[in-house]
Design an enzyme around this catalytic site. Structure first.
Site, mmCIF file in Angstrom:
data_model
loop_
_atom_site.group_PDB
_atom_site.id
_atom_site.type_symbol
_atom_site.label_atom_id
_atom_site.label_comp_id
_atom_site.label_asym_id
_atom_site.label_seq_id
_atom_site.Cartn_x
_atom_site.Cartn_y
_atom_site.Cartn_z
ATOM 1 N N ASP A 1 0.989 -1.401 -0.151
ATOM 2 C CA ASP A 1 0.230 0.154 0.020
ATOM 3 C C ASP A 1 0.820 0.434 -0.397
ATOM 4 O O ASP A 1 0.777 1.557 -0.803
ATOM 5 C CB ASP A 1 -0.711 -0.366 1.063
ATOM 6 C CG ASP A 1 -2.431 1.267 1.312
ATOM 7 O OD1 ASP A 1 -3.222 1.290 1.015
ATOM 8 O OD2 ASP A 1 -1.635 1.539 1.914
ATOM 9 N N GLY B 1 -5.180 2.375 -0.436
ATOM 10 C CA GLY B 1 -4.986 1.727 -1.280
ATOM 11 C C GLY B 1 -5.579 0.326 -1.792
ATOM 12 O O GLY B 1 -6.222 -0.218 -2.710
ATOM 13 N N ASP B 2 -5.094 -0.825 -0.139
ATOM 14 C CA ASP B 2 -5.571 -2.217 -0.629
ATOM 15 C C ASP B 2 -6.813 -2.000 -0.721
ATOM 16 O O ASP B 2 -7.570 -3.218 -1.890
ATOM 17 C CB ASP B 2 -4.710 -2.639 0.694
ATOM 18 C CG ASP B 2 -3.446 -2.640 0.965
ATOM 19 O OD1 ASP B 2 -3.340 -3.273 -0.925
ATOM 20 O OD2 ASP B 2 -3.060 -3.280 2.018
ATOM 21 N N ARG B 3 -7.787 -0.909 0.195
ATOM 22 C CA ARG B 3 -8.592 -0.919 -0.002
ATOM 23 C C ARG B 3 -9.861 -0.774 -0.898
ATOM 24 O O ARG B 3 -10.553 -1.259 -1.316
ATOM 25 C CB ARG B 3 -9.353 -0.593 1.477
ATOM 26 C CG ARG B 3 -9.070 -0.901 2.255
ATOM 27 C CD ARG B 3 -10.055 -0.759 4.268
ATOM 28 N NE ARG B 3 -9.426 -1.316 5.213
ATOM 29 C CZ ARG B 3 -9.443 -2.205 5.627
ATOM 30 N NH1 ARG B 3 -10.351 -3.375 4.944
ATOM 31 N NH2 ARG B 3 -8.348 -3.052 6.827
#
Length: 397
Positions: free
Chosen positions: A138, A167-169
């Site tokens: 991320d 970013g991950d989510r």
């Protein structure tokens, strides 16, 4: 009966991005089988926990799933994955595609086992570019997608990351959209397909949809950036006793706001009179607001903004959000009894469907909690299951 009832998902993802996407699938009713390596999902160890391996980030990204612990690096472990995929609808992974190929679990191999399978990869970079083999996290993707640069432009200080795995989510939600789209397409064609969701490209699109600005045009009209979002004073407004979040945005908002303050004269000030003028002078406008808001309490400002129907919101912290009256009324935070962790607080799925609403699913599983159950459903005999446990190809409770 959720909208995805009857959909079987083999979930090889770990940490945040992939598990967040597959948790939505589980909450929508899919049977998500979380396949963990013997060491377990790294995120199990993050944060305070009542028992090892059951940390809060894990609990909040793995609801509704079943867990099997499986050593994919053994020939027998690989064969078990192939067996599980024979009647599966989706396989999701978030390692680099080259790693899946080394495991003998490429799209071509899985499509040969099950032509209806949706093979979904959430990973760092598109595979046709020079970054294809790079690892991604991320922080790296936030940097590459210009997010720290936005902080530098807006505050004039050092670049920094958003203090959330944004970013991950975001990419997890893009992965969810890709998987659902592929399932719809399969309903028409009867065929599965490969779905690739690269973090870098997804986040660049996410950020630059706001900030590409004049660089949208060729030749460019400016150097990019959305002035209102980058204004140094675009932040929660300090009041006489705290902070509040308010957005005086449209011309009508400004008319009502300035009239309520007895500042009607500013309606003819070109710096305040129209959206274009406010945009050019946004730092002056926000600077003036910061001075004005110091004159009243947060409660007074909230009451005023609600009276004149201009958008306002309390600035919550981690504890106050738990008692927010709206979230309380919609029963967003629920308390459930976890079989090993006792009473825990969970967040309901925010998406509502009128005919097939998602309900609170089973709590996040212990590692390997369903190993035997899943193998029995795959048709393995008890003797074969015990042999796999003895060889430590499979582990569980």
């Amino acid at each position: 009966m959720g909208p995805l009832e009857g959909i079987k998902v083999i979930d090889l993802t770990s940490v945040v991005m992939g598990p967040y996407a597959t948790q939505f699938l589980a909450e929508f009713g899919a049977d998500v089988i979380k396949v963990e390596a013997p060491a377990g999902d790294l995120v199990r160890a993050i944060g305070p926990a009542r028992h090892p391996g059951m940390g809060p980030m894990y609990l909040n990204s793995n609801r509704g799933k079943r867990s099997i612990t499986l050593d994919l690096k053994t020939p027998e472990g690989r064969e078990l994955i192939l067996d599980l995929c024979r009647d599966a609808d989706v396989l999701a992974y978030n390692v680099r595609p080259a790693a899946m190929a080394r495991l003998g679990l490429s799209f071509e191999v899985l499509a040969g086992v099950n032509p209806r399978l949706i093979y979904a990869g959430l990973y760092g970079y598109g595979q046709s570019g020079p970054y294809a083999a790079r690892p991604a996290y991320d922080d790296l993707i936030q940097g590459g997608a210009t997010i720290p640069h936005l902080f530098r432009l807006s505050g004039g200080g050092e670049p920094r990351y958003v203090p959330s795995a944004v970013g991950d989510r975001v990419v997890g939600l893009a992965g969810l959209a890709g998987i659902l789209a592929a399932l719809v397409a399969r309903g028409r064609t009867g065929r599965g397909q490969r779905v690739d969701i690269p973090m870098f490209e997804t986040m660049v699109q996410f950020v630059l949809s706001d900030h590409l600005g004049g660089l949208t045009y060729d030749p460019p009209l400016d150097g990019g950036g959305y002035a209102r979002q980058l204004a140094a004073n675009r932040r929660p407004l300090k009041t006489a006793d705290g902070y509040i979040c308010a957005l005086v945005y449209t011309d009508e908002h400004w008319r009502r706001f300035l009239t309520a303050l007895g500042e009607e004269g500013k309606l003819s000030d070109p710096r305040f009179a129209g959206y274009a003028g406010r945009s050019v002078n946004i730092d002056h406008v926000y600077g003036w607001m910061m001075e004005v808001f110091l004159t009243r309490s947060s409660a007074d400002w909230q009451a005023l903004f609600e009276k004149i129907d201009v958008p306002v919101m309390q600035m919550h912290d981690f504890e106050s959000i738990l008692s927010d009256p709206h979230l309380t009324a919609v029963d967003f935070f629920a308390r459930v009894e976890h079989p090993t962790e006792g009473v825990i607080r969970v967040m309901r799925n925010p998406v509502s469907l009128s005919d097939t609403p998602p309900d609170l699913p089973r709590p996040a599983p212990r590692q390997g909690e369903h190993s035997r159950e899943v193998l029995r459903e795959a048709g393995l005999s008890e003797a074969r299951i015990e042999d796999l446990f003895a060889k430590q190809v499979v582990r569980g409770l």
